[in-house]
Design an enzyme around this catalytic site. Structure first.
Site, PDB file in Angstrom:
ATOM      1  N   ARG A  29      12.094 -27.755  41.588  1.00 12.45           N
ATOM      2  CA  ARG A  29      11.717 -27.000  40.384  1.00 12.45           C
ATOM      3  C   ARG A  29      12.563 -25.741  40.227  1.00 12.45           C
ATOM      4  NH1 ARG A  29       5.535 -26.962  41.404  1.00 12.45           N
ATOM      5  NH2 ARG A  29       4.914 -29.113  41.012  1.00 12.45           N
ATOM      6  N   ARG A  33       9.591 -22.169  35.332  1.00  5.69           N
ATOM      7  CA  ARG A  33       8.904 -21.052  34.686  1.00  5.69           C
ATOM      8  C   ARG A  33       9.043 -19.719  35.418  1.00  5.69           C
ATOM      9  NH1 ARG A  33       3.088 -23.672  33.684  1.00  5.69           N
ATOM     10  NH2 ARG A  33       3.669 -24.779  35.596  1.00  5.69           N
ATOM     11  N   ARG A  42      12.314 -22.477  26.640  1.00  2.00           N
ATOM     12  CA  ARG A  42      11.152 -23.309  26.324  1.00  2.00           C
ATOM     13  C   ARG A  42      10.482 -22.827  25.034  1.00  2.00           C
ATOM     14  NH1 ARG A  42       6.309 -25.419  30.303  1.00  2.00           N
ATOM     15  NH2 ARG A  42       4.811 -25.917  28.683  1.00  2.00           N
ATOM     16  N   ASP A  79      11.142 -34.769  33.347  1.00  2.36           N
ATOM     17  CA  ASP A  79       9.777 -34.880  33.841  1.00  2.36           C
ATOM     18  C   ASP A  79       9.587 -36.269  34.433  1.00  2.36           C
ATOM     19  OD1 ASP A  79       7.010 -33.398  33.708  1.00  2.36           O
ATOM     20  OD2 ASP A  79       6.602 -35.485  33.207  1.00  2.36           O
ATOM     21  N   TYR A 156      -0.949 -41.555  37.281  1.00  4.03           N
ATOM     22  CA  TYR A 156      -1.083 -40.918  35.965  1.00  4.03           C
ATOM     23  C   TYR A 156      -1.393 -41.948  34.889  1.00  4.03           C
ATOM     24  CZ  TYR A 156       0.823 -36.525  37.809  1.00  4.03           C
ATOM     25  OH  TYR A 156       1.014 -35.361  38.507  1.00  4.03           O
TER      26      TYR A 156
END
Length: 356
Positions: A29, A33, A42, A79, A156
């Site tokens: 990552r 963020r 973003r 992703d 998922y």
């Protein structure tokens, strides 16, 4: 397809357990963020999915950490849920809830509707991003492509989003195992096609994230997770004229299965922070490279402590080939970027010292 010549091959050499001048480092990552420039991009995109599906913006955020830190690899910004999204399961992101699917896969009819998406059509935005990033890197460092593992994607798809209990996925595992095997088979074929397309587009290494493999019992892990990662590896076309495109398998919580993971034929095994790296090397280090495995929360400490922790981990591995320094999972979004710079610089400093 012609790309700029690679100038820093430290990461690729370590994956193949060859000599390096110091320990290579990249961070899971690393485009994310915790970086203010990522948050700005973003916001420009409007939402996370739009950011993922815009090759130019995905390229921009992939390159952002390389402008700040002396990293030895870039990883494609995307992703893991791109594949089930391309299967028409209706991916969306709900504020405060994370990813969700409008059409979870639970019944036989749901399974019958699954298909292997054509990466050149439904996932073209990813392969376009790979090619763009590879060119924009200009040979600075290698580019890593990735996918979620079949089991992780299936959780998922079956749950309809994230889960702590895995009520539907594990319920199917024990109650309708044949149905789950069908889901995992088509997902494994989709992952292999997706990763092969990333190789064709310019990815120089691959990583498979088995984020939820560690929630399984030993028998279930082998039957429902490792078996399908093996299927993906068997379907990969990762032999090239200029050598192998190396593959790293990472099962979070998978330290008890290191020998079995290493036996798949992958080039490297990723470790979380719960397995001592010296122990891991004594178990599998002659077969594969090892990636990891600092606790991400170390980055909340002061710079002196960060350097101490880095040095300790490098000394535990020792002056051997085949170590890629990384966190044991992704960097947290509230980490100070300056602390990551301390870590990256310390890895290179102590990596050189231990080889002196």
């Amino acid at each position: 397809m012609g790309f700029p010549e690679l100038r820093n091959d430290r990461y690729l050499r370590a994956l193949l357990r060859q000599d390096t001048d110091t320990t290579p480092v990249w961070i899971m990552r690393q485009a994310g963020r915790y970086l203010p420039e990522y948050r700005a991009t973003r916001e420009q995109a409007g939402d996370f999915l739009t950011l993922c599906k815009n090759p130019e913006l995905a390229c921009e955020v992939t390159l952002q950490p390389l402008r700040r830190f002396d990293l030895d690899a870039a990883i494609l910004f995307s992703d893991i849920l791109t594949i089930p999204d391309a299967m028409d399961l209706g991916l969306y992101f709900s504020t405060g809830e994370g990813p969700r699917f409008e059409r979870p896969v639970r019944s036989e009819a749901d399974v019958d509707r699954l298909f292997v998406p054509d990466p050149s059509e439904r996932l073209r935005y990813v392969t376009d991003a790979v090619t763009l990033i590879r060119n924009e890197l200009g040979g600075q460092v290698p580019l890593i492509g990735f996918s979620g593992s079949p089991w992780t994607l299936a959780t998922y798809m079956i749950e309809g989003g994230g889960s702590k209990e895995y009520r539907y996925a594990k319920g199917m595992l024990y109650g309708e195992p044949k149905r789950l095997h069908r889901i995992l088979d088509v997902t494994a074929r989709a992952v292999a096609a997706y990763l092969n397309a990333q190789i064709e587009a310019g990815a120089q290494a691959l990583m498979i994230f088995d984020t939820w493999g560690g929630v399984l019992s030993p028998q279930a892990y082998e039957e429902f997770s490792l078996r399908y990662m093996q299927q993906v590896l068997d379907l990969l076309d990762n032999r090239r004229d200029d050598g192998t495109v190396p593959v790293t398998l990472f099962t979070k919580g998978g330290g008890q299965w290191l020998e079995k993971i290493a036996a798949t034929g992958c080039q490297a095994v990723g470790l979380d922070w719960t397995t001592p790296i010296d122990e891991a090397r004594s178990r599998v280090g002659e077969k594969v490279a090892l990636q990891g495995n600092l606790d991400p929360n170390v980055l909340y400490a002061d710079p002196h402590t960060i350097r101490q922790q880095v040095r300790q981990l490098i000394e535990q591995f020792g002056p051997h080939n085949g170590h890629i320094f990384n966190l044991g999972h992704g960097i947290h979004q509230t980490v100070d970027p300056d602390h990551l710079k301390v870590l990256v610089d310390a890895v290179h400093e102590y990596g050189r010292e231990i080889r002196a």
